[in-house]
Design an enzyme around this catalytic site. Structure first.
Site, PDB file in Angstrom:
ATOM      1  CB  SER A   1      -0.942   0.005   1.195  1.00  0.00           C
ATOM      2  OG  SER A   1      -0.192   0.182   2.373  1.00  0.00           O
ATOM      3  CE  LYS A   2      -3.657   5.632  -1.725  1.00  0.00           C
ATOM      4  NZ  LYS A   2      -3.679   5.521  -3.164  1.00  0.00           N
ATOM      5  NE  ARG A   3      -0.979   4.591   5.921  1.00  0.00           N
ATOM      6  CZ  ARG A   3      -1.783   5.485   5.373  1.00  0.00           C
ATOM      7  NH1 ARG A   3      -1.322   6.643   4.961  1.00  0.00           N
ATOM      8  NH2 ARG A   3      -3.068   5.237   5.206  1.00  0.00           N
TER       9      ARG A   3
END
Length: 504
Positions: free
Chosen positions: A260-262
């Site tokens: 995911s993005k993080r």
RNA sequence: GCCCGGUUCGUCUAGUGGUUAGGACGCCAGGUUUUCAACCUGGAGGUCACGGGUUCAAGUCCCGUACCGGGUGCCA
């Protein structure tokens, strides 16, 4: 005719999982002489992020996944942006209602929440809006036709829900996973049309895939659970469904969940193709491009996550991937992203580049450092550094001393190589160097080695400090090649300044 | 909770009933090098999640369990 589509929603930067989905669609299309279509699924007004669509287009362009039809280039089945097709969805939703496959519902979010809460408390194994519960809600089943009409005409908010049949055995076929069986009792009356006048994914997706004559739906595994609904929708419309292939997910390196993005910046690798700044929060994320990855490396990395050719070949060009791609060699299980191997792929592709190409890519880095240089010199630097570089930027970090003198000296190197008598040796060495007329690598090597031997010194006692003075660190390319390139005058100058500054 | 999917070295993977379970990344050692990288050679690392079957024979087929992941929204 093979027609496939990549259908992202512009809710933020495209991430590499999405990019891989695009890649597999692209490869499948090109392999089968079909069409690859870009469709923007922007039916969620709340999550719409300005700039996201442009980001998607630019990302695809960067890695070279050119599409045949799309929002910016048009095509015979357009428009390719769902927000521009809303009337179409409205019309087809109406068809479903007329056929009895869909119905109106007026429940408020609170009422829906209450219903789920009640079922949870009753320890019901299913907490769904379905044939068991719809009789207790406000919809076409519990209101008379006149009441429904009245409410709609009064401007009351409503949604259109799918009339999920009870106890129906649904068998769907997936190219990658084979047969998947589901009982409709585990499914619910999904909202097809929202009260804001937009369709949901499920409705819009089916209608567009049909109208755009999509032959194969290749998408992420997160869609597998809704495949039965989609199949039922095709049935309801009496349309021939396309073939489906659900790709395994790309997982975090530590194996805990979908990438995911993080994860990216945190774990030291990019998750997005390009740099991205969130227009709302101002939050920045680094992209593969800006990180120094080659687009062909990114393609290669993504291709090998969840697919393999069945041979030992690992390094591929896009063209080679097109030739060898097939859906039946796609893996069923999720693949953890391996940052180390990603770097290796980049290195491999970097090494396939010619000196000229590398120079071209390195030039902007040099410019940003305010360095001007002539081409021949640059080429020679690149040739010396080529094999010890994973990213373009490293031509600078590992080779800046070809363009300017070192400003400091590696502390560890000094500690190891800078001894009591070293300054004296270096000054003598400088004298020796100044006497070398033919300042070519081979000659320098012969003369200096001879000199070291005649002084009964060891190579490392002389050459390590010399390297330290000239480049500031103790590791690098072949010493004598390096000296030749930097040039006699500059080498002497660096020895002088080095000896006097290190003197402490 | 319920539904769906998955499970081979740390990681990516080969393997479709009979192989000493193969390759790659990473790691370690040796060679090469003034040094680092590259390159070459070698090594460690897998009771094929576990338990039952089926079979002369199972990583490969079947069942169960565990674990991991996904879904369960008027998100996609």
């Amino acid at each position: 005719m093979v027609r496939v589509r990549f259908a992202p929603s512009p809710t933020g930067p495209l991430h590499i999982g999405g990019l891989r989905t695009a890649l597999f669609n692209y490869l499948f299309a090109r392999k089968n002489s079909g069409k690859f279509i870009l469709r923007i699924e922007d039916t969620d007004q709340m999550r719409y992020v300005p700039g996201a669509e442009e980001y998607i287009v630019e990302s695809l362009k960067w890695v070279g996944l050119d599409y045949d039809e799309g929002p910016d280039i048009g095509g015979p089945k357009g428009p390719y942006r769902q927000s521009e097709r809303v009337e179409l969805y409205r019309k087809y939703a109406q068809v479903l209602i007329e056929k009895g496959w869909a119905y109106y519902a007026f429940d408020t979010p609170q009422e829906l929440e209450d219903m789920r809460q009640r079922l949870r408390q009753a320890k019901s194994s299913v907490q769904l809006y379905n044939h068991l519960t719809r009789g207790e809600m406000k919809n076409s089943f519990t209101l008379t036709q006149a009441e429904v009409k009245e409410r709609i005409e009064a401007g009351e908010k409503y949604v259109i829900r799918f009339n999920m049949p009870a106890d129906k055995q649904i068998i769907v076929h997936d190219i990658i996973r084979g047969e998947v069986k589901v009982n409709s009792n585990t499914l619910d009356d999904k909202v097809l049309f929202k009260s804001d006048g937009f369709p949901t994914y499920h409705l819009a997706n089916i209608i567009d895939d049909h109208l755009m004559e999509i032959s194969h739906v290749i998408r992420g595994e997160e869609w597998l659970p809704s495949l039965p609904l989609h199949i039922l929708l095709y049935e309801a419309f009496e349309w021939e469904p396309p073939k489906f292939a659900h790709l395994p997910l790309i997982l975090k390196p530590n194996g805990k969940g979908k990438l995911s993005k993080r994860d990216g910046d945190q774990m030291g690798f990019p998750v997005f193709p390009l740099d991205w700044t969130d227009p709302k929060t101002g939050e920045k994320a680094r992209g593969y491009r800006e990180w120094g990855y080659l687009p062909e490396a990114v393609i290669n990395i993504l291709a090998m996550l969840g697919w393999n050719p069945g041979t030992d070949q690992e390094i591929f060009t896009l063209q080679e991937l097109i030739e060898q791609f097939s859906l039946d060699r796609v893996q069923k299980s999720g693949a953890k992203f391996d940052p180390d191997k990603a770097r290796w792929f980049n290195q491999q592709h970097l090494r396939k580049k010619s000196t000229q190409e590398l120079a071209q890519m390195f030039l902007p880095v040099l410019e940003s450092q305010g360095i001007e240089t002539d081409e021949q010199y640059l080429f020679r630097v690149i040739e010396l550094l080529k094999d010890r570089v994973e990213f373009i930027e490293e031509f600078w970090t590992k080779g800046f001393y070809f363009f300017e003198p070192p400003r400091s000296y590696d502390a560890k190197g000094l500690k190891k190589a800078w001894k009591q008598q070293t300054p004296e040796i270096m000054l003598e060495l400088k004298e020796k160097i100044s006497q070398i007329d033919d300042f070519t690598s081979e000659n320098i090597e012969r003369e200096l080695k001879q000199w070291v031997e005649s002084k009964e010194l060891s190579f490392s006692k002389v050459f390590t400090p010399l390297r330290l003075l000239v480049q500031g660190s103790t590791s690098g390319p072949h010493l004598f090649d390096m000296l030749e390139l930097i040039g006699k005058k500059e080498v002497i100058r660096r020895i002088e300044t080095g000896v006097s500054t290190i003197k402490r």
